[in-house]
Write a protein that holds these residues in place. Structure first.
Motif, PDB file in Angstrom:
ATOM      1  N   LYS A 158      31.867  -0.305  14.070  1.00 20.96           N
ATOM      2  CA  LYS A 158      30.655   0.173  14.749  1.00 20.96           C
ATOM      3  C   LYS A 158      29.701   0.863  13.789  1.00 20.96           C
ATOM      4  N   VAL A 159      29.527   0.236  12.620  1.00 22.95           N
ATOM      5  CA  VAL A 159      28.599   0.784  11.636  1.00 22.95           C
ATOM      6  C   VAL A 159      27.425  -0.168  11.430  1.00 22.95           C
ATOM      7  N   VAL A 160      26.325   0.391  10.963  1.00 21.37           N
ATOM      8  CA  VAL A 160      25.151  -0.405  10.620  1.00 21.37           C
ATOM      9  C   VAL A 160      25.431  -1.124   9.305  1.00 21.37           C
ATOM     10  N   ARG A 364      21.124   6.988  10.973  1.00 21.35           N
ATOM     11  CA  ARG A 364      21.023   8.316  11.604  1.00 21.35           C
ATOM     12  C   ARG A 364      21.027   8.207  13.126  1.00 21.35           C
ATOM     13  N   SER A 365      20.370   7.156  13.630  1.00 22.01           N
ATOM     14  CA  SER A 365      20.302   6.949  15.074  1.00 22.01           C
ATOM     15  C   SER A 365      21.692   6.660  15.652  1.00 22.01           C
ATOM     16  N   THR A 371      21.698   5.148  19.605  1.00 19.83           N
ATOM     17  CA  THR A 371      21.787   3.687  19.606  1.00 19.83           C
ATOM     18  C   THR A 371      23.198   3.297  19.177  1.00 19.83           C
ATOM     19  N   THR A 372      23.501   2.009  19.321  1.00 17.89           N
ATOM     20  CA  THR A 372      24.733   1.477  18.736  1.00 17.89           C
ATOM     21  C   THR A 372      24.332   0.531  17.611  1.00 17.89           C
ATOM     22  N   ALA A 373      25.226   0.294  16.684  1.00 15.30           N
ATOM     23  CA  ALA A 373      24.925  -0.593  15.558  1.00 15.30           C
ATOM     24  C   ALA A 373      24.533  -1.986  16.052  1.00 15.30           C
ATOM     25  N   ALA A 374      25.178  -2.445  17.126  1.00  7.71           N
ATOM     26  CA  ALA A 374      24.906  -3.794  17.642  1.00  7.71           C
ATOM     27  C   ALA A 374      23.489  -3.932  18.193  1.00  7.71           C
ATOM     28  N   ASP A 375      22.862  -2.811  18.584  1.00 11.03           N
ATOM     29  CA  ASP A 375      21.505  -2.875  19.127  1.00 11.03           C
ATOM     30  C   ASP A 375      20.519  -3.514  18.151  1.00 11.03           C
TER      31      ASP A 375
END
Length: 419
Positions: A158-160, A364-365, A371-375
């Motif tokens: 769940k990371v960007v 940061r978001s 937000t989630t990374a998937a967004d």
């Protein structure tokens, strides 16, 4: 978690794009003081990032890099701090120093990777598995299977994970992408990108050995074309051709397998119409003439059912003639290095800066829980999930050159494969 929590960032790679420093000293390109380091130093001034660190292979480079950054950034711009923690220690050489540097970070921190192409996968994987957000320069990786693995790992942790395709943030490319949607089915796309032969000096340590000019340069415009075609068409077949003889001769003496110029011919199939198939030609070279007035020649052409788009981003109607150096074509839309009226760094609107800031804001978001990374996959951003086909085309091109045959790109279920 507070939404104003600052991001700690590790810069992997200490070369031209990060610091403006090259094996032969200060860069003579259009990135004389780098992009990544300068952007992060400014984002720290603006309160978005906090602790900064930098990792290379040879710690003995850091005194010269610090002196270079101090003289050309800290002493030029007001209120900018160029301090950072360096890995490995001075006097030490360690190809795996990135592990030591990453291990000092905490989940939710970030890693920005600007290292030779063949190292991206190992560093990105190590960082993502430790819960770190990752921004990796193009090409994301060299093998399709590695790209697909990073997509899965980023989703799992769940990371960007973004690929630093900064051309997506060029306002001309962004506008052209939107207008292309109104022109019906694509019929033909061609892209050219080149850099002068001096780049062979800068990249001599890895040119031809660890990567090629298609991965390094064509990745820009292949991504732009994939971005334009996303959800509209898919690549199906790649045939590659290469020119040789300059890089391997005097005075560059690159390894025997180094290509000068690589061209990929790619078939695309429309997803909306079985009748419509288009052709794309992507060419990149690092043996362009010296003193042509631009560091990167870059243009592309898009022809569709109802019209065409022609973009020349090397000549933007802005040129300067200097008695000593002749005519030069500048691109202030990428990085603006001249200070503001108050003496501060003033390049926050440049798309080289915006590309990094978008990643910092996204990380940061996610850390703040807003937000989630998937967004971000739905936002038209160059996430690892949105850039799979760019890697598929590049990898297919390399296979086509090595095996002297067409390579097919196919979808099996949710996975893309090369045949």
């Amino acid at each position: 978690m507070s939404s104003d929590k600052k991001l700690n960032v590790l810069m992997c790679g200490t070369g031209e794009y990060t610091t403006g420093w090259t094996p032969s000293g200060a860069s003579k390109s259009d990135k004389k003081i780098g992009v990544v380091g300068l952007t992060l130093f400014d984002l720290r001034r603006l309160g978005k990032v906090e602790k900064l660190s930098m990792v290379g292979v040879n710690g003995s480079k850091f005194p010269a890099i610090r002196e270079h950054l101090n003289a050309n950034i800290a002493q030029v711009y007001k209120d900018i701090d160029t301090s950072f923690e360096g890995f490995p220690e001075e006097g030490k050489v360690d190809p795996e120093a990135y592990k030591t540097a990453i291990d000092k970070l905490s989940a939710g921190d970030a890693v920005i990777i600007f290292t030779p192409d063949n190292t991206h996968y190992d560093i990105a994987k190590y960082a993502i598995e430790r819960g770190l957000h990752v921004l990796v320069t193009k090409p994301a990786v060299q093998f399709l299977k590695h790209h697909l693995e990073l997509v899965q790992l980023a989703a799992k942790h769940k990371v960007v994970c973004f690929v630093e395709h900064h051309k997506r943030f060029d306002p001309v490319y962004g506008d052209a992408k939107v207008r292309a949607q109104t022109l019906g089915e694509c019929n033909f796309f061609s892209a050219w990108m080149s850099q002068p032969k001096s780049q062979l000096e800068t990249f001599r340590a890895w040119a031809g050995k660890d990567s090629d000019i298609s991965y390094y340069l064509s990745s820009h415009h292949i991504d732009i074309h994939c971005w334009i075609m996303q959800g509209r068409a898919v690549p199906t077949r790649v045939v590659a051709s290469a020119a040789t003889g300059i890089a391997t001769g005097e005075p560059y003496n690159c390894v025997p397998q180094t290509e000068d110029t690589i061209t990929l011919l790619v078939d695309w199939q429309s997803l909306a119409s079985s009748r419509h198939r288009s052709t794309a030609v992507y060419t990149a070279s690092w043996t362009a003439p010296m003193n042509s007035g631009v560091h990167s020649a870059q243009h592309w052409y898009y022809m569709a059912e109802k019209g065409e788009i022609n973009v020349d981003q090397a000549h933007r109607g802005y040129d300067i003639v200097n008695d000593a150096t002749g005519k030069s074509y500048y691109n202030p839309f990428y990085m603006k290095y001249t200070p503001s009226e108050s003496g501060h760094f003033d390049g926050q609107r440049g798309y080289g800066y915006v590309s990094i800031e978008k990643f910092v804001d996204a990380a940061r978001s996610v850390n703040a829980g807003t937000t989630t990374a998937a967004d971000f996959d739905a936002h038209g951003l160059p996430t690892i999930a949105n850039t799979v086909l760019t890697t598929a085309i590049l990898h297919a091109g390399r296979l086509s050159l090595d095996e002297k045959r067409p390579v097919y790109i196919k979808q099996q279920g949710d996975e893309w494969v090369l045949e």
